[in-house]
Enzyme design. Sequence first.
Site, PDB file in Angstrom:
ATOM      1  CD  GLU A 106       2.198   1.981   5.668  1.00  0.00           C
ATOM      2  OE1 GLU A 106       1.791   2.364   6.797  1.00  0.00           O
ATOM      3  OE2 GLU A 106       1.472   1.384   4.860  1.00  0.00           O
ATOM      4  CG  ASN A 149      -1.607  -2.520   6.472  1.00  0.00           C
ATOM      5  OD1 ASN A 149      -0.962  -1.710   7.136  1.00  0.00           O
ATOM      6  ND2 ASN A 149      -1.363  -2.754   5.198  1.00  0.00           N
ATOM      7  CG  ASP A 162      -2.219   0.790   3.992  1.00  0.00           C
ATOM      8  OD1 ASP A 162      -1.527   0.371   4.928  1.00  0.00           O
ATOM      9  OD2 ASP A 162      -1.758   0.956   2.844  1.00  0.00           O
TER      10      ASP A 162
END
Length: 292
Positions: free
Chosen positions: A13, A151, A203
């Site tokens: 991430e 997100n 995302d």
Amino acid sequence: MERISGVSCTVGESPTWSAADNAWFWVDIPARRVWRMDGASGATRYWDNAEMVACVAAKSGGGLIAGMETGLFSLTLDAEPSASAFKLAAPASGLGDGMRFNDGRCDRQGRFWAGTMFMDMSAARAVGQLYRYDAQRGISAPFVSELLTQNGTAFSPDGRTMYLSDSHPRRRMVWAFDYDIADGVPSNRRVFADMSSHTGRPDGAAVDADGCYWICANDGGCLLRFTPDGKLDRRLDVPMLKPSMCAFGGKDLDTLLVTSIVSGKPEDAEWGGAVLLLRPGVQGVAETPFGA
């Protein structure tokens, strides 16, 4: 497309490019690890941490600001194998059991925005909140509440539009806000893209120099680009099922680094958790370091 050799993340991430360091940074959340790749040599290294690191941004003067399990931290990356962490702030009410920070990014003025989530997504607890942090005012009260899986935080090139997504399967929504660049306050929340009409879940995201919003379609195996008026105009397929976040960087800001998550599905065994470098044919916008 280039796969970064020797790197596989369980939950990759928060990629970010630091021009001052000529380097990419990203995290592997459950591994409690921050990765770095040198922009010139391609050499990679990592630092372990005592808490899970969910999001990072470069700091003016060096190091990183990070959203972690118990708050926001300043990370100094000196000798391996561990980073030096100094706690900067935490929400006034605390994060609570089972919570952590998730996605984060600096606005164009160098303020850090990050949100929280309940880690067990199957519980579908809408307790996530979005916060702003700057050194002068500290951490704000929550600007957005009742998020399932925060997100997709990003800002338009002029900084006057803020984007936010909720990637939970029950939500799958991207919103846009008007953003006051002087005070750092979002307003006029509105639907930007309803991802129930598209593949995957929204995302992490990035914005290019044309003002288009690139969202990683988690579970969809692709990146989707939306124009500033919310129209889908491009799909870029990737070999992993769960791309998680993307960021523009490199000398000319024309490279897109994409992290991913291990899905556990047989068809994703080779590519799940990979980190990719792509050349999408557009340029990004330089990220402002925290505190700039």
